[in-house]
Design a protein around this motif. Structure first.
Motif, short mmCIF file in Angstrom:
data_model
loop_
_atom_site.label_atom_id
_atom_site.label_comp_id
_atom_site.label_asym_id
_atom_site.label_seq_id
_atom_site.Cartn_x
_atom_site.Cartn_y
_atom_site.Cartn_z
N SER A 415 0.96 -0.97 0.00
CA SER A 415 -0.05 0.01 0.44
C SER A 415 0.96 1.47 0.45
N ASP A 416 -0.01 2.49 -0.28
CA ASP A 416 1.17 3.41 0.03
C ASP A 416 0.95 3.69 1.11
N ALA A 417 1.01 3.40 1.83
CA ALA A 417 1.71 3.42 3.72
C ALA A 417 3.10 2.72 3.63
N GLU A 418 3.22 1.98 3.60
CA GLU A 418 3.89 0.58 3.28
C GLU A 418 4.82 1.05 2.40
N ARG A 419 4.31 1.52 1.59
CA ARG A 419 4.99 1.77 0.15
C ARG A 419 6.35 2.68 0.71
N GLU A 420 5.89 4.42 1.43
CA GLU A 420 6.73 5.12 2.05
C GLU A 420 7.63 4.48 3.59
N GLU A 421 6.73 3.46 4.04
CA GLU A 421 7.39 3.21 4.94
C GLU A 421 9.21 2.51 5.27
N ARG A 422 9.07 1.91 3.76
CA ARG A 422 9.96 1.03 3.18
C ARG A 422 10.28 1.63 2.29
N GLU A 423 10.74 2.43 1.80
CA GLU A 423 11.33 3.15 1.24
C GLU A 423 11.79 4.17 1.96
N ALA A 424 12.09 4.52 3.22
CA ALA A 424 12.42 5.65 4.50
C ALA A 424 13.19 4.64 4.86
N THR A 425 12.58 3.56 5.29
CA THR A 425 13.90 2.43 6.11
C THR A 425 14.95 1.74 4.75
N GLN A 426 14.74 1.95 3.43
CA GLN A 426 15.90 1.53 2.50
C GLN A 426 16.65 2.57 2.46
N LEU A 427 16.09 4.00 2.43
CA LEU A 427 17.35 5.12 2.48
C LEU A 427 17.33 5.12 4.12
N SER A 428 17.21 4.60 5.11
CA SER A 428 18.27 4.86 6.05
C SER A 428 19.78 3.75 6.56
N LEU A 429 19.04 3.17 5.46
CA LEU A 429 20.18 1.55 5.17
C LEU A 429 20.83 1.88 3.90
N SER A 430 20.38 3.48 3.22
CA SER A 430 21.74 3.14 2.30
C SER A 430 22.73 4.41 2.78
N GLU A 431 22.20 5.03 3.47
CA GLU A 431 22.82 5.91 4.54
C GLU A 431 24.00 5.29 5.58
N GLN A 432 23.17 4.38 6.18
CA GLN A 432 24.17 3.57 6.95
C GLN A 432 25.12 2.69 5.88
N ARG A 433 24.86 3.03 5.54
CA ARG A 433 26.06 1.77 4.20
C ARG A 433 27.23 2.58 3.90
N ASP A 434 26.81 4.20 3.20
CA ASP A 434 28.00 4.72 3.42
C ASP A 434 28.86 5.24 4.62
N LEU A 435 27.65 5.50 5.60
CA LEU A 435 28.50 5.63 6.26
C LEU A 435 29.73 4.67 7.39
N MET A 436 28.73 2.64 7.23
CA MET A 436 29.67 1.95 6.98
C MET A 436 31.03 1.70 5.81
N VAL A 437 31.01 2.51 4.78
CA VAL A 437 32.06 2.98 3.62
C VAL A 437 33.00 3.98 4.76
N ALA A 438 32.49 4.55 4.75
CA ALA A 438 33.21 6.16 5.49
C ALA A 438 34.29 5.57 6.48
N GLY A 439 33.32 4.65 7.25
CA GLY A 439 34.21 4.06 8.52
C GLY A 439 35.36 2.84 8.64
N SER A 440 34.83 2.16 7.16
CA SER A 440 35.81 1.50 6.35
C SER A 440 37.16 2.19 5.83
N ALA A 441 36.89 3.32 5.25
CA ALA A 441 37.73 3.84 4.34
C ALA A 441 39.29 4.57 5.73
N GLU A 442 38.37 5.09 6.16
CA GLU A 442 39.08 5.27 7.16
C GLU A 442 39.73 4.77 7.95
#
Length: 861
Positions: A415-442
Motif C-alpha cells: 500500500s502507499d503507507a507501506e511503500r513510504e515506510e519501506r522507502e524510508a527504511t531503504q533510505l536509512s539503510l543506504s545512509e548506514q551503508r555510506d557510514l560503514m563505507v566511510a568508517g572502513s575507508a578511514e
C-alpha cells in the motif's frame, strides 16, 4: 815550350799528368771542380812510339760526380795504333810529371801538407760512409734491443706485483669499509623507523580503532534495517509464483547493495589518496589529470637538467665493462687520439677514476626532491586514469540497486503507507551503508599509514572473481553466496582486529631490534633502543652518534674509493709496462732470429743466446705473443736471460757506433789540423781554396801527436840529398819546427843552425827543391817505358845565375837517367826583345837535343 801566359801551357801539362795516373789537382779541389765543368771534349795525341800514335779521348762531362782519383784511374778512352789499350798498359808506356817553379820552399811544403790533409779528408769520408752505412742498422739494433734489460724486467715484475698487492689490499679495505658504512646506514634507518614508530603508533591505533567503531556501528544498524525490511513482507494476496520472484529479487538486491558498497569503498580510497574530499564530476577529473601530466613533464625536464651524474655513471659503467674484457696486450694499444695518443689502459683508468668520483658524490638535493616528486606525479596520473571508470562503476551499481528496489516494491504489492515506510527504511539503510563505507575507508587509510611506517605491504581490496549479471533477473544461488563471501573476505583482509595489528607490529619491532643487535656486533657500538626512548635526550644522542659514525664511514669509503682508483691506475700501468716489456723481449728475439735483416748477425746472436743457456731453436712465442720456451722451461728465467742478451747487444751496438764516430771525428780533426797548418805554411795556396774545412779545436795528446807527425813528414822532405847539399851545408839530418815555421840542422862541424822559412830566397828555394823533386822521380824509369817531365813557371822564379846551372843539371843528370824528355815551359816576352833564357839554353843543350816550340796558335792570313 814557350807561349804567352793564360793560353793553357800549365793545363796541358796537368792533363798529361792526369792521364798518366797522377793527381795534379790533389791540393786544388776547387780548380778540379772548375775543370770538370768547363773542359769539355779533348783529344791528346802522342807521336813517336814504335807501334804507332797513342791517342787519348776525354770528356769532362763524364767526370761529373766523380773524384779526381776515380777519374785519374780511368779518365776516358785510349788507343795505340788504332787499337784500344787499357790504362795500366798505357801507364807502363808513358809517365808525365810536372814540377812547378812558382812555388817557394814554404809553398812546396804547404802543398805536401795540404795533400796529406786531403788524404785525411778522404779517410774521413771513407769512415763516414762506413759509419753512415752501419748507422741505420746499428740504430735499428739499438732501438730494437734498447729499453730492455734484466734490471728493467725485474723492476717491471716487482712493480706489477707490488701494484697488484696494493690493489688487492685496498679493495679488501674498501669492502670492509663499505660493509661498515652499510651497517651504520642500516642502523640509522632502523633507529629512525623505531623512533618514528614509537612516536606515531598510539595516535594511529586510536584512529584505526575509531574507524573500526564507525564500521561496526554502521554494520549493526544495517543488520537491523535489513531485518525490518525482511519482516515487512509482501501483501497477503499474492500467489506462490510472485513470492518466488520476491525472494529472488530480495536476494539480488542484497547482492547489488554489497557490490555497491564495495564500489563505494574502492572509490573512497582512491579519492582519499588523491586528497579529494567530495565526489568530483568527470570534467574536473579530466582537468586535474591534464594539470598533473603537465606538472610531470616539467618535473622530468628539470630533472634531466639538474641531475646528469646518473647518465654519466651509467655510460662510464658500460665503457669500463667493455674495456675490462680486453686482453692484456690490447690494453697497451692506442684507442683514441686526442692531443696525444690514449691507450686502452689509460682510458680504463680515467673512466674508473671518474666513476669512482661520481659514486662518492651524493646527488643534489634538488634532484632528489624532483625524483620523489616525479614518482608521486606518475602515481597520481595512474590513479587519476582510474577515477572515471570507478565513478562510472559506482553509478552503474547504484542504478542497479535502484532498479532492484523498484522491482521488489512492485512485486510485493504494498500500500502507499507501506511503500513510504519501506522507502524510508531503504533510505536509512543506504545512509548506514555510506557510514560503514566511510568508517572502513578511514580504518583502511590509517592501517595503510601504519603498515607504511613499519615497512609492511599494504593490503589491497582484491577485485571480485564473481560476475553478477545485473541485466538478468536470474542469478544462481551459489554465485550470489560466493559474491557475498568475497566482500566479507575482502573486508576482513582490510580491516583487522587491533590485537592482530599489534601482533604484526610486535613481530616487526622484534625483527628490527634483533637486526640492530646484529649491527652492534659489526660496528662494536651499543645501540640499545626502547620505546621509552622515542623522544628525549638519550634518543637524540644515540641517533646523532650513529649519524656521525655513518658520515665518517661514508667519508672513509670515499677516500678508499679514490685510493682504489689510484691503485687501479698503478696496477693497470704496471701491468701494461710489464706486458710491454715482455712483448718487446719476445718481438726483439723473434726479429733477430727470423727476419732477413739480421741474417749476417744471426750466428753471433745464437752464440750469445747459447752462452745464456737459451737454445735459439727452442725459442717460440705463446698465443699472447710472449716468450715461451716449452713446458719444461721457466718462462720468467728464460725472459731474464734473453733480456740480458738483448741489453748486451744494445750496448754493443752503441759502442760500435761510438767507436766509429770517434775514428771519423779523429780523421776530421786531423784534416782540419793539417789544413790549418797549410794556411800557416803557404797563405797563397790556402787562399786558392778558402773555407775548405772546418778547423775543429784540438788540444791535449792528439795535437802533440799530429804536430810531431807533421814535423817528421816535412823534415823527411827537407832531408833529401839535393836540399841538404844546396841549402843545409850537407847536414846529416834536418828538422822542422812547425810552431815556429823554422828549419833546424847541424853543420858538419857540429854547429847548430836555425833559419825561418822566410829567410830562404825564392831563387835558392826553387832551385834546390826542383833538384830534390827530380831526384825523387828516378824510380819511374823502372815502371814506365817513357818518362816526360815538365818544368813549369821557372823563368820568373829561378835566380838567373842558377837557371843555367839547373839546365846543366837537367842535361847531365836528368835526361836519360831520370826522364826521356824534359819540357821547359817559358812565357814569351810581350816585347820584341830577344829571350835571354833561350840564349842560355843554347849554351847548355846541343843543337840536336834542343827544340824550341811555340805554344801560340798559328795565325792564318
Amino acid at each position: 815550350m814557350e807561349g804567352k801566359n793564360g793560353i793553357g801551357k800549365t793545363l796541358a801539362a796537368r792533363l798529361l799528368e792526369l792521364v798518366s795516373g797522377g793527381r795534379p789537382f790533389a791540393a786544388l779541389p776547387r780548380a778540379w771542380e772548375s775543370l770538370v765543368e768547363l773542359l769539355g771534349v779533348v783529344k791528346i795525341t802522342i807521336e813517336g812510339h814504335p807501334e804507332g800514335p797513342l791517342i787519348i779521348d776525354i770528356d769532362s762531362k763524364k767526370w761529373r760526380g766523380r773524384s779526381e782519383a776515380e777519374c785519374a784511374a780511368e779518365p776516358g778512352d785510349a788507343r795505340l795504333a788504332g787499337e784500344p789499350i787499357d790504362w795500366i798498359r798505357l801507364r807502363q808506356l808513358i809517365q808525365v810529371q810536372r814540377i812547378a817553379g812558382d812555388e817557394g820552399l814554404a809553398e812546396t811544403l804547404g802543398r805536401t801538407v795540404r795533400e796529406r790533409a786531403l788524404e785525411a779528408d778522404a779517410g774521413r769520408r771513407r769512415i763516414g760512409d762506413l759509419v753512415e752505412s752501419w748507422s741505420h742498422r746499428l740504430d735499428t739494433l739499438r732501438v730494437l734491443c734498447g729499453g730492455i734489460g734484466p734490471e728493467l724486467l725485474d723492476t717491471a715484475r716487482r712493480n706489477a706485483r707490488q701494484a697488484e698487492d696494493e690493489y688487492e689490499k685496498t679493495r679488501e679495505d674498501l669492502s670492509k669499509a663499505e660493509e661498515l658504512a652499510d651497517a651504520w646506514s642500516e642502523a640509522r634507518t632502523i633507529l629512525r623507523s623505531l623512533s618514528q614508530f614509537a612516536h606515531s603508533y598510539p595516535a594511529l591505533m586510536a584512529a584505526y580503532a575509531a574507524g573500526l567503531d564507525k564500521h561496526h556501528n554502521a554494520s549493526e544498524q544495517i543488520k537491523q534495517l535489513e531485518q525490518r525490511l525482511a519482516q515487512a513482507g509482501a501483501a497477503a494476496a499474492i500467489d506462490d509464483s510472485r513470492r518466488k520472484d520476491i525472494a529472488k529479487w530480495t536476494r539480488l538486491l542484497d547482492l547489488r547493495e554489497t557490490a555497491l558498497t564495495r564500489a563505494r569503498l574502492q572509490e573512497r580510497r582512491v579519492l582519499g589518496y588523491l586528497g579529494i574530499d567530495t565526489r568530483p564530476i568527470l570534467a574536473d577529473v579530466r582537468k586535474l589529470r591534464t594539470e598533473t601530466n603537465n606538472a610531470l613533464r616539467e618535473a622530468e625536464a628539470e630533472l634531466r637538467t639538474a641531475d646528469m651524474a646518473g647518465t654519466i655513471r651509467s655510460a662510464a659503467t658500460n665503457i669500463e665493462g667493455m674495456l675490462d674484457e680486453l686482453p692484456e696486450p690490447a690494453l697497451a694499444e692506442t684507442i683514441a687520439d686526442l692531443d696525444r695518443p690514449v691507450t686502452a689502459s689509460q682510458l680504463l683508468v680515467g673512466v674508473r677514476q671518474r666513476r669512482a668520483h661520481l659514486d662518492g658524490v651524493p646527488r643534489p638535493g634538488e634532484a632528489v626532491q624532483l625524483s620523489r616528486k616525479i614518482d608521486d606525479l606518475r602515481d597520481r596520473v595512474s590513479v587519476l586514469a582510474q577515477v572515471p571508470n570507478l565513478i562510472e562503476i559506482t553509478d552503474r551499481k547504484a542504478r542497479n540497486v535502484n532498479v532492484a528496489q523498484e522491482t521488489l516494491i512492485s512485486l510485493m504489492g504494498l500500500s502507499d503507507a507501506e511503500r513510504e515506510e519501506r522507502e524510508a527504511t531503504q533510505l536509512s539503510l543506504s545512509e548506514q551503508r555510506d557510514l560503514m563505507v566511510a568508517g572502513s575507508a578511514e580504518a583502511v587509510a590509517t592501517l595503510s599509514r601504519l603498515y607504511a611506517l613499519i615497512g609492511a605491504p599494504v593490503p589491497e581490496l582484491e577485485p571480485s572473481t564473481t560476475t553478477i549479471d545485473e541485466s538478468s533477473e536470474e542469478q544462481d544461488e551459489s554465485e550470489l553466496s560466493a559474491a557475498e563471501g568475497e566482500l566479507s573476505s575482502a573486508v576482513q583482509l582490510l580491516l583487522r582486529t587491533p590485537d592482530a595489528v599489534q601482533e604484526e607490529v610486535n613481530t616487526w619491532k622484534g625483527e628490527r631490534l634483533a637486526r640492530l643487535a646484529q649491527l652492534q656486533e659489526i660496528t662494536g657500538v651499543n645501540m640499545h633502543f626502547d620505546a621509552s626512548m622515542a623522544s628525549g635526550t638519550d634518543t637524540d644522542n644515540l641517533r646523532a652518534s650513529v649519524e656521525a659514525e655513518e658520515t665518517a664511514a661514508a667519508q672513509r669509503v670515499q677516500e678508499l674509493s679514490a685510493t682504489l682508483a689510484v691503485a687501479t691506475e698503478h696496477r693497470t700501468g704496471a701491468s701494461a709496462a710489464l706486458v710491454h716489456m715482455r712483448l718487446s723481449i719476445a718481438s726483439a728475439v723473434r726479429s733477430l732470429l727470423i727476419e732477413n735483416e739480421w741474417e749476417s748477425l744471426r750466428p753471433a746472436i745464437e752464440r750469445a743466446l747459447a752462452r745464456a743457456g737459451i737454445s735459439a731453436s727452442a725459442v717460440v712465442l705463446s698465443e699472447q705473443g710472449f716468450l715461451h720456451g716449452g713446458d719444461s722451461v721457466d718462462v720468467a728465467a728464460a725472459e731474464m736471460k734473453v733480456a740480458t742478451v738483448l741489453q748486451d747487444l744494445a750496448k754493443f751496438a752503441e759502442q760500435i757506433e761510438d767507436s766509429a764516430a770517434t775514428v771519423r771525428d779523429a780523421w776530421a780533426s786531423t784534416t782540419a789540423y793539417l789544413d790549418n797548418e797549410t794556411r800557416r805554411l803557404a797563405r797563397r795556396l790556402a787562399d786558392a781554396e778558402p773555407d775548405r774545412f772546418t778547423a775543429n779545436s784540438m788540444s791535449g795528446p792528439a795535437s802533440v801527436v799530429l804536430r810531431s807527425w807533421t814535423e817528421v813528414e816535412i823534415g823527411r822532405i827537407l832531408s833529401s840529398t839535393a836540399l841538404r847539399e844546396q841549402l843545409f851545408n850537407n847536414a846529416e839530418t834536418v828538422h822542422f819546427d812547425l810552431e815556429g815555421l823554422a828549419v833546424q840542422w847541424r853543420t858538419l862541424d857540429g854547429k847548430r843552425r836555425r833559419r825561418p822559412l822566410e829567410a830562404f830566397s825564392s831563387g835558392e828555394q826553387v832551385f834546390a827543391y826542383t833538384r830534390a823533386k827530380l831526384e825523387t822521380l828516378r824510380d819511374l824509369k823502372s815502371t814506365s817505358q817513357y818518362v816526360v817531365v815538365f818544368l813549369d813557371e821557372f823563368g820568373a822564379f829561378v835566380a838567373r845565375d842558377r837557371f843555367s846551372e839547373l839546365m846543366r843539371y837537367v842535361q847531365d843528370d836528368v835526361l836519360g837517367d831520370i826522364a826521356d824528355q824534359v819540357v821547359v815551359m817559358l812565357p814569351t816576352s810581350s816585347s820584341d826583345e830577344p829571350l835571354t833564357l833561350r840564349e842560355e839554353l843554347d849554351g847548355v843543350f846541343h843543337a840536336e837535343g834542343y827544340v824550341v816550340t811555340s805554344a801560340e796558335p798559328e795565325r792564318v792570313g
